[in-house]
Enzyme design. Structure first.
Site, short mmCIF file in Angstrom:
data_model
loop_
_atom_site.label_atom_id
_atom_site.label_comp_id
_atom_site.label_asym_id
_atom_site.label_seq_id
_atom_site.Cartn_x
_atom_site.Cartn_y
_atom_site.Cartn_z
N THR A 195 0.84 -1.19 0.00
CA THR A 195 0.00 0.00 0.00
C THR A 195 0.87 1.24 0.00
OG1 THR A 195 -1.79 1.18 1.13
CG2 THR A 195 -0.20 0.06 2.53
N ARG A 196 0.33 2.31 -0.58
CA ARG A 196 0.97 3.63 -0.50
C ARG A 196 0.00 4.65 0.07
NH1 ARG A 196 -1.27 4.13 -5.82
NH2 ARG A 196 -1.84 6.31 -6.18
N HIS A 200 -7.72 1.72 6.22
CA HIS A 200 -8.95 1.88 6.97
C HIS A 200 -9.54 0.50 7.29
CE1 HIS A 200 -8.67 6.16 6.20
NE2 HIS A 200 -8.48 5.90 4.92
N HIS A 203 -9.50 -2.22 4.56
CA HIS A 203 -8.20 -2.83 4.31
C HIS A 203 -7.89 -3.90 5.35
CE1 HIS A 203 -7.85 1.26 2.47
NE2 HIS A 203 -7.37 0.54 1.46
N ARG A 289 -6.85 -4.42 -7.51
CA ARG A 289 -7.43 -3.87 -8.74
C ARG A 289 -6.65 -2.63 -9.13
NH1 ARG A 289 -11.29 -0.34 -10.58
NH2 ARG A 289 -12.79 -1.13 -12.13
#
Length: 550
Positions: A195-196, A200, A203, A289
């Protein structure tokens, strides 16, 4: 199948610590190259083994093979060029076979010595098309043509030191350290999550589901190097990750930071990320995605297809030696107070979601962010880093010809703003008083602190490149708003009591001046009551954008 190595720095230390001392001594007498921010990220991952099997920057042969075939000359899969780009001036100062020190410009420390195998001018058009699909609006292509040097240097590295970090050091594990930790904990299956962005509740839910599906543990492995321009800074994100990791069942998840400079290369980048996570000890990798995609261009056309990344990683999974875990979108079911994968939700079931755009709007407006979407601890961190608009800084850049009434408007705006309630300090900067080199830094730091900054230049007009740099730098700290002063040239000459327009500088200014094409506000200060009209335009625009509340 790819097999990680310990990293050339670890190999050096394990083999002969005296050699490191010899390299440091040798470095003192060698020519140096200061590394860029992206190169600092790249060299750290070369040295620590995150970029295994690479042991240096790409030679021309490897570079061309990667661009064309996604493989090194050896045949091993590798999808992103790792290049030491330099200016033509630097390229002319070195030669093949020469040993050159690569330094961290922040503290001048030597990181490695490169033995130059070749110096070559890449075909950037081919690189842009093959690696990034050729859209000139792609951020990596813009970097390639606007920032990267025109020459590349390839060669093997002799390691000296890793770049030093003074933040979150307990979370900065090397691949060898993580693999050793997984082994000691008997974590035989590890699902890595890339992740970047801040994380929340959704996730957390999707990663827990992925771990349960594979009967595995979790590696939360966010990128803290260079990401997409405009992304939330890594300090804010790491504070969020530290809170999120507490929400997992005890012993299920591990947080570690990845010092990667992302290229936002979509499917190719997903393959690259899989190789890196394999090196860090993961057995499974969640591919989302539009993984590592920069979204869409100005015409709304996506740079990559939504499932391109999943398909490409799946194609090479046997060779990569890591299993793809497709990202399953989840949604909140308010009537049941739980999250569920979207594909398992029955037709007609009530669902709730908040998009990234909506989240940013709620942060900007100070409106509620519900607990079903994110944890209160996370929202507090985000609100601290991104206060609502009335508390945010902004820069108001007045663009116009000398003697156009710009100075009068700047003083009038400062006086007008300072009478408003709210406590925001308003600063007026004459661009003539600060060099074009330092102006972006000065303005961006004031904006970052929450001030309102009015920038005007009385004699000289910043050229297009200086304006672009100012806007780009300040926009990373807050809002940058341009006011085009459209006072006609004849009116400006009438106001010129000093003979400026009769001088060579004045003639050059007239010749080179071009209005800013994307200005948010325009004002002609030669018409009756124009100053008050201009003030009203600016105030109403800032109110509409939420900077002032009346």
């Amino acid at each position: 199948m790819l097999t990680p190595h310990g990293g050339i720095l670890q190999d050096l230390i394990a083999r002969d610590s005296a050699k490191k001392d010899a390299l440091i001594s040798e470095a003192a007498s060698l020519q140096s190259i200061d590394l860029t921010d992206r190169q600092l990220c790249d060299i750290e991952l070369i040295l620590n083994g995150g970029f295994s099997p690479l042991t240096g920057f790409n030679t021309k042969a490897d570079y061309e093979s990667i661009c064309n075939d996604m493989r090194l000359v050896s045949g091993q899969i590798w999808s992103i060029p790792i290049t030491l780009d330099v200016s033509e001036e630097t390229a002319k100062k070195v030669e093949e076979g020469q040993r050159v020190v690569l330094r961290d410009p922040r503290d001048d420390s030597p990181l490695a010595i490169i033995t130059i195998a070749d110096i070559y001018k890449p075909n950037k058009e081919v690189e842009a098309k093959k690696v990034f699909r050729g859209d000139p609006e792609h951020p990596a292509i813009k970097y390639l043509f606007e920032t990267a040097g025109d020459y590349y240097i390839g060669g093997e590295l002799d390691a000296i030191n890793l770049p030093k970090h003074y933040d979150y050091t307990e979370f900065r594990k090397t691949p060898a350290q993580l693999r050793s930790e997984f082994e000691s904990r008997h974590w035989n299956k590890v699902v890595a999550f890339q992740t970047r962005n801040p994380m929340h509740r959704a996730h957390r839910e999707l990663t827990v589901r992925a771990a349960k599906d594979k009967i595995a543990h979790l590696l939360i492995h966010p990128v803290v190097g260079m990401t997409k321009p405009g992304d939330i800074d890594h300090h804010t994100r790491v504070k969020v990750y530290q809170e999120i990791i507490k929400k997992y069942p005890n012993g299920m998840a591990k947080l570690s930071l990845l010092p990667l400079a992302m290229r936002m290369a979509g499917d190719r980048e997903a393959v690259w990320h899989a190789i890196i996570r394999k090196n860090y000890g993961a057995t499974h990798f969640i591919v989302g995605r539009d993984h590592a995609g920069p979204g869409s261009n100005s015409k709304g056309v996506d740079f990559y297809g939504p499932y391109d990344a999943q398909e490409l990683v799946e194609k090479f999974k046997a060779e990569l030696g890591i299993e793809v875990v497709p990202f399953r979108m989840v949604t909140y079911l308010p009537d049941e107070d739980r999250y569920s994968p979207i594909d398992l939700v029955s037709s007609g079931t009530k669902t709730c979601s908040i998009s990234g755009t909506e989240l940013r709007k709620r942060l900007r407006d100070g409106t509620e962010i519900p607990e079903w979407f994110s944890y209160p601890e996370v929202v507090k961190i985000l609100r601290t880093a991104h206060p609502p608009r009335p508390q945010q800084g902004f820069a108001l850049y007045l663009a116009g010809l000398p003697f156009s009434g710009m100075h009068a408007l700047s003083y009038a705006l400062q006086a007008t703003f300072n009478q408003f309630q709210g406590g925001r300090h308003i600063t007026l900067i004459d661009a003539d008083a600060v060099s074009a080199e330092y102006l972006p830094f000065v303005v961006s730091e004031l904006v970052r602190s929450g001030a309102g900054v009015i920038v005007a230049n009385a004699k000289e007009v910043l050229d297009a490149s200086h304006y672009a740099k100012l806007k780009n730098t300040v926009s990373k700290a807050g809002s940058f708003i341009t006011v085009n002063i459209e006072t006609p040239l004849e009116a400006c000459k009438t106001n010129d009591r000093y003979g400026f327009y009769d001088s060579e500088a004045g003639k050059k200014t007239i010749e080179n001046f071009k209005p800013v094409v994307d200005a948010e506000i325009s004002a002609d200060l030669s018409i009756e009551d124009s100053l008050n009209i201009a003030i009203q335009k600016v105030v109403l625009y800032l109110e509409e954008q939420g900077f002032f509340r009346f």
